[in-house]
Motif scaffolding. Sequence first.
Motif, PDB file in Angstrom:
ATOM      1  N   LYS A 355      44.048  -4.043  34.930  1.00 26.43           N
ATOM      2  CA  LYS A 355      44.535  -3.638  36.243  1.00 26.43           C
ATOM      3  C   LYS A 355      44.013  -2.249  36.554  1.00 26.43           C
ATOM      4  O   LYS A 355      44.016  -1.364  35.696  1.00 26.43           O
ATOM      5  CB  LYS A 355      46.065  -3.635  36.274  1.00 26.43           C
ATOM      6  CG  LYS A 355      46.695  -4.946  35.830  1.00 26.43           C
ATOM      7  CD  LYS A 355      46.307  -6.103  36.735  1.00 26.43           C
ATOM      8  CE  LYS A 355      47.014  -7.385  36.295  1.00 26.43           C
ATOM      9  NZ  LYS A 355      46.614  -8.552  37.122  1.00 26.43           N
ATOM     10  N   TRP A 356      43.558  -2.074  37.801  1.00 26.20           N
ATOM     11  CA  TRP A 356      42.964  -0.808  38.201  1.00 26.20           C
ATOM     12  C   TRP A 356      44.002   0.053  38.910  1.00 26.20           C
ATOM     13  O   TRP A 356      44.651  -0.388  39.857  1.00 26.20           O
ATOM     14  CB  TRP A 356      41.765  -1.044  39.115  1.00 26.20           C
ATOM     15  CG  TRP A 356      40.590  -1.652  38.404  1.00 26.20           C
ATOM     16  CD1 TRP A 356      40.318  -2.977  38.276  1.00 26.20           C
ATOM     17  CD2 TRP A 356      39.558  -0.944  37.729  1.00 26.20           C
ATOM     18  NE1 TRP A 356      39.162  -3.155  37.545  1.00 26.20           N
ATOM     19  CE2 TRP A 356      38.661  -1.923  37.210  1.00 26.20           C
ATOM     20  CE3 TRP A 356      39.284   0.408  37.500  1.00 26.20           C
ATOM     21  CZ2 TRP A 356      37.532  -1.586  36.470  1.00 26.20           C
ATOM     22  CZ3 TRP A 356      38.145   0.734  36.779  1.00 26.20           C
ATOM     23  CH2 TRP A 356      37.288  -0.250  36.272  1.00 26.20           C
ATOM     24  N   THR A 357      44.148   1.266  38.441  1.00 22.26           N
ATOM     25  CA  THR A 357      45.038   2.243  39.066  1.00 22.26           C
ATOM     26  C   THR A 357      44.282   3.568  39.199  1.00 22.26           C
ATOM     27  O   THR A 357      43.228   3.765  38.590  1.00 22.26           O
ATOM     28  CB  THR A 357      46.304   2.454  38.233  1.00 22.26           C
ATOM     29  OG1 THR A 357      45.922   2.885  36.909  1.00 22.26           O
ATOM     30  CG2 THR A 357      47.120   1.170  38.146  1.00 22.26           C
ATOM     31  N   GLN A 358      44.836   4.486  39.990  1.00 18.21           N
ATOM     32  CA  GLN A 358      44.158   5.762  40.214  1.00 18.21           C
ATOM     33  C   GLN A 358      44.131   6.599  38.931  1.00 18.21           C
ATOM     34  O   GLN A 358      45.128   6.719  38.213  1.00 18.21           O
ATOM     35  CB  GLN A 358      44.842   6.541  41.332  1.00 18.21           C
ATOM     36  CG  GLN A 358      44.152   7.853  41.644  1.00 18.21           C
ATOM     37  CD  GLN A 358      44.848   8.626  42.753  1.00 18.21           C
ATOM     38  OE1 GLN A 358      45.858   8.166  43.290  1.00 18.21           O
ATOM     39  NE2 GLN A 358      44.325   9.792  43.088  1.00 18.21           N
ATOM     40  N   TYR A 359      42.962   7.175  38.688  1.00 15.08           N
ATOM     41  CA  TYR A 359      42.809   8.053  37.523  1.00 15.08           C
ATOM     42  C   TYR A 359      43.211   9.469  37.939  1.00 15.08           C
ATOM     43  O   TYR A 359      42.716  10.010  38.939  1.00 15.08           O
ATOM     44  CB  TYR A 359      41.360   8.036  37.034  1.00 15.08           C
ATOM     45  CG  TYR A 359      41.087   9.010  35.921  1.00 15.08           C
ATOM     46  CD1 TYR A 359      41.494   8.748  34.626  1.00 15.08           C
ATOM     47  CD2 TYR A 359      40.413  10.215  36.178  1.00 15.08           C
ATOM     48  CE1 TYR A 359      41.236   9.650  33.600  1.00 15.08           C
ATOM     49  CE2 TYR A 359      40.150  11.111  35.161  1.00 15.08           C
ATOM     50  CZ  TYR A 359      40.566  10.824  33.880  1.00 15.08           C
ATOM     51  OH  TYR A 359      40.323  11.714  32.860  1.00 15.08           O
TER      52      TYR A 359
END
Length: 866
Positions: A355-359
């Motif tokens: 899952k992609w989330t803000q770094y």
Amino acid sequence: MITCTTQLPAVLFLFLSTVKAFPFSVPLDLDVTPRSTTVFNDLSGCLRFRGSAVNYSTLLLEEGTGLLYVGARGAAYALQAANITTHTQMIDWEAPADQKQQCLNKGKDNKTECFNHIRLLQRFNSSHLFLCGTHAFSPLCAYVDSRQFKISSFVEGRDKCPYDPAKGYTGLVIDEQLYTASQYEFRSFPDIRRNFPNPALKTEGAPTLWLQEADFVGSAVIRESLSRFEGDDDKIYFFFTERSTDQSTDRHHAREARVARVCKGDRGGLLTLQKKWTSFLKARLLCSLPQFDFYFNTLRSIFVLQGSNAQNTVLYGIFGLEWKSLKVSAVCQFSMKDVNWAFEGPYMESDANSKWTQYTGRVPEPRPGSCITNELRARNINSSTDLPDDVLHFVRRHPFMYRQVPPLGQRPLLFKKSVYYTQVAVLRVQALDGETHPVLFLGTDDGWLQRAVEVKGRLHIIEELQLFKKPQPVDSIVISETQMSVYVGSATEVLQLPLSNCHKYMSCFDCVLARDPFCAWDGESCVEITSHTNRSSLTQDIVNGNHGCEMTRPDDLVQRSRSVVAGDDVLLQCELNSNLAVPLWTLDGVELQGYGLDSGIRIGTDGLLLIQASPDQSGQYCCFSVESGLRVPVINYSLTVRPDIPPPPPPIKTTLPPRTAPTPRTSLHLRNDTPDPTNPPIPLPLPPKSEFLSDRNMVTLYLSLVTILGGLCMVLTVVLLYVSFCLNGRQGTYSVRAAARKQRKKKGQMELKTISRHCNGKKPDAMDAEDGLLQIIPGAGQTLQNSDHLPPAPPLPPPTSNPESYNGLSATLPSVLRKMNGNSYVLLRQDSTSPLYYSFTEELNRILEKRKQTQLPLTTPDESSV
């Protein structure tokens, strides 16, 4: 790996949200109607090329040489751009038979897949072109000598061209370097590659998969090094749709549109990311209607409109929904400035569940994914192989950008529910006011081409053209400003059309209201502005489309007069040239009001309908075309509604003189005998005209009779055709005998006997050598017991008071069946020149005259034929 349980909620959520949001009312400035429509039969100025091949989907236009190169299935063509129908050169490049057999052995389709589909056609250098084809599921590329248009050598096509002709694919040759993007093999992952020269680079597949089932639609190179003082590198952009794993927003989509970029001078990493891109980044292209929370998540086509510099370059994309059963399209516009803004923003990272989330952590220096600049060169970083490992590790795990690329104006330029756009091409055109307006050419899946102009962030569709008689998708569009032509590739042919159709606008208002940047009014006709050096006398209004024309005088309009009877329905026709125009009618200068159901007035696209017109509706009717705030008069009618005409006085009654019974006979000879001057025909009485014989009733009666008799004629025609087919060589004889049987109660029965050799198996006699004549052969008539004469004839049907016509309709009826004195006469054959309809009175007079002159004995009746 994404399981079904994790993917289903996102898909279900998107479907429910789509169903919920789709029935909304689209703003009128988004759901634009084309102003004019030209169907296939009315298409003018169109040139068509169709060779021996099919699938003309790959086009390459070279303005300098004036050539249009076409890649098809199994062939390549070089066409003259000025006229694609002349001076054609061809390269026959079919896959060999053994290669096709291997394709069949792999279980591929022999009708679509086992051929050589040319997917790439690019200029390699000044002397050669570069072609790549699927080659029956064994890709092959070739160098083509452009001066002789012949293949000079072949190159292995693996990793340069996809195996499957239906896979999304894009490719560019830039400075003799080949950049391609596709899913090359069936089991491989999608990939963006630089194939040559060395080093060859590709995207990362592990541990982080950079592309998720990507479907590529286009690519472009932006020459940023020409306008950037910091020595930045040129960048290559790829556009595609991929499976989404973005969890950063509340709305989840199964697929999303993306833009990715790489640096042209990228050479990969030294230890980390060897032979992999060190500059690969991707971001989401957002095309949506924010006020309705509606998103278009698939990208179908992209066009990059180059500006004076990289920051002024604009992207035009065609978007839709992932369900092809929903025919929805949107056109969104993006600025390259916003694309760079997204790539310079925060990164996203993938967790253990992909899952992609803000770094939000620390970003190493130099910035990961950036190209080599003068600043980095000053730090001894001259190429990507000099980048630190921490930068390369960060790029490997963080290729996805957090920011999304918004459309210009924060909404689409166009949104259509019932149109499926497939291709887009754009050209900047300078109007008379000095402003530059983009002109869009939009192709559809059913073979239509729409031409639109962008004005202040809104689209005005100038016209739509039906390109093909049989619907088929538009596969490619190329614009030539030098030739003033647009070229369209499809499955069956290549088309060349003019960029404008100024000649079809016949008036100043029609020319100006079209808002076509190519067209202007010169006082007499609508002309192309490029053909006039002195443009001071030309009239054009692209922004509003309603200024510059003088109002038409009433005397210059088309004048028509109509005179009708009260109670009739009257249609006053008014044809409007524009789909955007609204008709407006006036009576004696006063606008007609109240078009309700009870008003007796109906307004339609074809005119004004007066239901049961009355004398007080007489007057001067004028039709106006209302468009863009202008009321342009179209046509004038002078209507006179006359009161009902009183019925004529009843005619004088006459009686028939007494007459004697005719000599008994079994049949009549219907011949053209000379009438006896001593026995003139008996005039028939004229009945008085009743209410039943009114004009309206007679019209209904005659129409009913004509319909019934027409049906009988059709049945008779079918029977005769069947009989003719049954005969050998259309020969045979049919005999009709009148059989008078004493044991039967009924009299005058007729017996039809077929003696054709093909119908009953009997051979024809010598007497049957005549052509297929129809003969009436009377039999022995039954002897009368009480009298030697036949009974008197029944009274004749009275003719109408006006045997010529009623309200313009013929009052005569076709003679199909006549019966007199118990004998039946069937009209078996008519001369081809005789009329189908004639008077009852004339026919009866002829029969009575022949009866007086013909005497036949009962015992030996003669044969009579028609």
